[in-house]
Motif scaffolding. Structure first.
Motif, PDB file in Angstrom:
ATOM      1  N   GLU A 109     111.573 -89.102  -4.148  1.00 11.48           N
ATOM      2  CA  GLU A 109     110.891 -89.309  -5.034  1.00 11.48           C
ATOM      3  C   GLU A 109     109.518 -89.510  -4.651  1.00 11.48           C
ATOM      4  O   GLU A 109     109.278 -90.462  -3.986  1.00 11.48           O
ATOM      5  N   VAL A 160     112.681 -93.678  -2.459  1.00 17.55           N
ATOM      6  CA  VAL A 160     113.651 -93.644  -3.630  1.00 17.55           C
ATOM      7  C   VAL A 160     113.515 -94.470  -4.663  1.00 17.55           C
ATOM      8  O   VAL A 160     112.566 -95.324  -4.499  1.00 17.55           O
ATOM      9  N   LYS A 161     114.115 -94.198  -5.729  1.00 17.12           N
ATOM     10  CA  LYS A 161     113.639 -95.094  -6.958  1.00 17.12           C
ATOM     11  C   LYS A 161     114.213 -96.367  -6.618  1.00 17.12           C
ATOM     12  O   LYS A 161     115.310 -96.641  -5.988  1.00 17.12           O
ATOM     13  N   LYS A 162     113.466 -97.401  -7.026  1.00 12.88           N
ATOM     14  CA  LYS A 162     113.862 -98.599  -7.032  1.00 12.88           C
ATOM     15  C   LYS A 162     113.712 -99.377  -5.481  1.00 12.88           C
ATOM     16  O   LYS A 162     114.510-100.088  -5.149  1.00 12.88           O
ATOM     17  N   GLY A 163     113.090 -98.397  -5.034  1.00 14.79           N
ATOM     18  CA  GLY A 163     112.869 -98.723  -3.365  1.00 14.79           C
ATOM     19  C   GLY A 163     111.633 -99.477  -2.939  1.00 14.79           C
ATOM     20  O   GLY A 163     111.310-100.041  -1.725  1.00 14.79           O
ATOM     21  N   GLY A 164     111.021 -99.941  -4.037  1.00 17.46           N
ATOM     22  CA  GLY A 164     109.783-100.959  -3.744  1.00 17.46           C
ATOM     23  C   GLY A 164     108.464-100.323  -3.536  1.00 17.46           C
ATOM     24  O   GLY A 164     107.353-100.701  -3.015  1.00 17.46           O
ATOM     25  N   THR A 165     108.478 -99.016  -3.904  1.00 18.36           N
ATOM     26  CA  THR A 165     107.266 -98.073  -3.906  1.00 18.36           C
ATOM     27  C   THR A 165     106.207 -98.792  -4.855  1.00 18.36           C
ATOM     28  O   THR A 165     105.096 -98.583  -4.017  1.00 18.36           O
ATOM     29  N   ARG A 166     106.267 -99.060  -5.828  1.00 16.04           N
ATOM     30  CA  ARG A 166     105.534 -99.586  -6.614  1.00 16.04           C
ATOM     31  C   ARG A 166     104.678-100.767  -6.167  1.00 16.04           C
ATOM     32  O   ARG A 166     103.323-101.100  -6.179  1.00 16.04           O
ATOM     33  N   ALA A 167     105.436-101.756  -5.446  1.00 14.78           N
ATOM     34  CA  ALA A 167     104.905-103.039  -4.727  1.00 14.78           C
ATOM     35  C   ALA A 167     104.185-102.400  -3.844  1.00 14.78           C
ATOM     36  O   ALA A 167     103.033-103.403  -3.516  1.00 14.78           O
ATOM     37  N   GLU A 184     101.986 -93.013 -11.379  1.00 12.91           N
ATOM     38  CA  GLU A 184     102.812 -92.083 -10.367  1.00 12.91           C
ATOM     39  C   GLU A 184     103.096 -90.787 -10.689  1.00 12.91           C
ATOM     40  O   GLU A 184     103.299 -90.584 -11.751  1.00 12.91           O
TER      41      GLU A 184
HETATM   42  N1  LIG Z   1     109.596-106.765  -1.439  1.00  9.53           N
HETATM   43  C1  LIG Z   1     110.508-106.413  -2.310  1.00  9.53           C
HETATM   44  N2  LIG Z   1     111.652-107.191  -1.940  1.00  9.53           N
HETATM   45  C2  LIG Z   1     112.555-107.006  -2.660  1.00  9.53           C
HETATM   46  N3  LIG Z   1     112.460-106.284  -3.815  1.00  9.53           N
HETATM   47  C3  LIG Z   1     111.365-105.677  -4.334  1.00  9.53           C
HETATM   48  C4  LIG Z   1     110.171-105.907  -3.462  1.00  9.53           C
HETATM   49  N4  LIG Z   1     109.315-105.248  -3.906  1.00  9.53           N
HETATM   50  C5  LIG Z   1     109.505-104.489  -5.028  1.00  9.53           C
HETATM   51  N5  LIG Z   1     111.240-104.935  -5.139  1.00  9.53           N
HETATM   52  C6  LIG Z   1     111.849-104.541  -6.401  1.00  9.53           C
HETATM   53  O1  LIG Z   1     111.926-103.351  -6.453  1.00  9.53           O
HETATM   54  C7  LIG Z   1     112.002-102.753  -7.719  1.00  9.53           C
HETATM   55  C8  LIG Z   1     111.168-101.937  -7.990  1.00  9.53           C
HETATM   56  O2  LIG Z   1     111.304-100.824  -7.085  1.00  9.53           O
HETATM   57  P1  LIG Z   1     110.285 -99.403  -7.420  1.00  9.53           P
HETATM   58  O3  LIG Z   1     108.729-100.028  -7.497  1.00  9.53           O
HETATM   59  O4  LIG Z   1     110.475 -98.490  -6.213  1.00  9.53           O
HETATM   60  O5  LIG Z   1     110.651 -98.983  -8.856  1.00  9.53           O
HETATM   61  S1  LIG Z   1     110.378 -97.561  -9.425  1.00  9.53           S
HETATM   62  O6  LIG Z   1     111.658 -96.684  -9.267  1.00  9.53           O
HETATM   63  O7  LIG Z   1     109.107 -97.010  -8.775  1.00  9.53           O
HETATM   64  O8  LIG Z   1     110.175 -97.836 -11.096  1.00  9.53           O
HETATM   65  C9  LIG Z   1     112.005-104.157  -8.530  1.00  9.53           C
HETATM   66  O9  LIG Z   1     113.285-104.502  -8.786  1.00  9.53           O
HETATM   67  P2  LIG Z   1     113.829-104.816 -10.248  1.00  9.53           P
HETATM   68  O10 LIG Z   1     112.960-105.679 -10.925  1.00  9.53           O
HETATM   69  O11 LIG Z   1     115.341-105.069 -10.229  1.00  9.53           O
HETATM   70  O12 LIG Z   1     113.726-103.427 -10.806  1.00  9.53           O
HETATM   71  C10 LIG Z   1     111.335-105.060  -7.710  1.00  9.53           C
HETATM   72  O13 LIG Z   1     111.608-106.507  -7.852  1.00  9.53           O
END
Ligand SMILES: Nc1ncnc2c1ncn2[C@@H]1O[C@H](COP(=O)(O)OS(=O)(=O)O)[C@@H](OP(=O)(O)O)[C@H]1O
Length: 197
Positions: A109, A160-167, A184
């Motif tokens: 993604e 990938v989704k929920k992979g921390g890309t937003r952070a 995005e």
């Molecule tokens: N450094 C680090 N360590 C652990 N977890 C982290 C980290 N950065 C982002 N996150 C968690 O990643 C979830 C968001 O991922 P994405 O930004 O890729 O989400 S999205 O697919 O783009 O919507 C989101 O989890 P959820 O809150 O469960 O959705 C974030 O809490």
């Protein structure tokens, strides 16, 4: 009639006078040449140390103005020139290649795009490219760019989704030299078929 002066005899008064004038002339000539050489060297030195040019587009809009691409201490501060030169490379225009992107990633993604357009003013992640993304319908890469400019992003975040890309995007956005999109674009998974136009 006076006999000719013997060898080693004392010269007449006119002879040392001409020699003295000639020596003074030579001395003045040497001084003049030395001064010209020093002046030439100084001019070369000043030309080499001229102030950095920031950005290539936008005319003189941001050149000399505080903010992006300008040394913190001002454009004339020698200590800040190396950093300014590096930033200049960052802000150089990247050509827009007319070709299709590579094949879409499987199970991948596109999470976000990072770009550093030349001569863009404003805060990072602010109203620049980010607002263009929000106002332009998805489907073209032009939505990533400001009006009238065409350039590819210099970096793409793929994950990938929920992979921390937003952070990751938000962390990169903090850097003053990074202009990140606000939304995005999902180019590879949603708009790849429409191409780059
Ligand atoms: N450094 C680090 N360590 C652990 N977890 C982290 C980290 N950065 C982002 N996150 C968690 O990643 C979830 C968001 O991922 P994405 O930004 O890729 O989400 S999205 O697919 O783009 O919507 C989101 O989890 P959820 O809150 O469960 O959705 C974030 O809490």
């Amino acid at each position: 009639m006076a006999p000719p002066a013997p060898a080693g005899a004392h010269p007449t008064s006119a002879e040392p006078l001409s020699r003295s004038i000639f020596r003074k002339f030579l001395l003045m000539l040497c001084s003049l040449l030395t001064s010209l050489y020093v002046f030439y060297c100084l001019a070369e030195r000043c030309q080499t140390l001229s102030g950095p040019v920031v950005g290539r587009s936008g005319g003189g809009k941001e050149a000399g103005a505080p903010g992006r691409g300008v040394p913190a201490g001002g454009p004339g501060e020698p200590a800040a020139w190396p950093a300014a030169a590096r930033r200049k490379r960052l802000l150089q225009v990247q050509p827009w290649p007319r070709r299709r992107p590579p094949a879409p990633l499987e199970d991948g993604e596109v999470a976000a795009w990072e770009e550093e357009p030349p001569g863009l003013a404003g805060s990072p992640g602010g109203s620049g490219a980010g607002s263009s993304v929000a106002e332009t319908p998805p489907g073209t890469l032009a939505l990533l760019l400001d009006e009238g400019s065409k350039q590819l992003p210099q970096a793409i975040i793929i994950g990938v989704k929920k992979g921390g890309t937003r952070a990751l995007l938000e962390f990169l956005r903090v850097h003053p030299d990074v202009r990140a999109v606000g939304a995005e674009p999902h180019f590879f998974d949603r708009s790849y078929d429409k191409g780059l136009a």
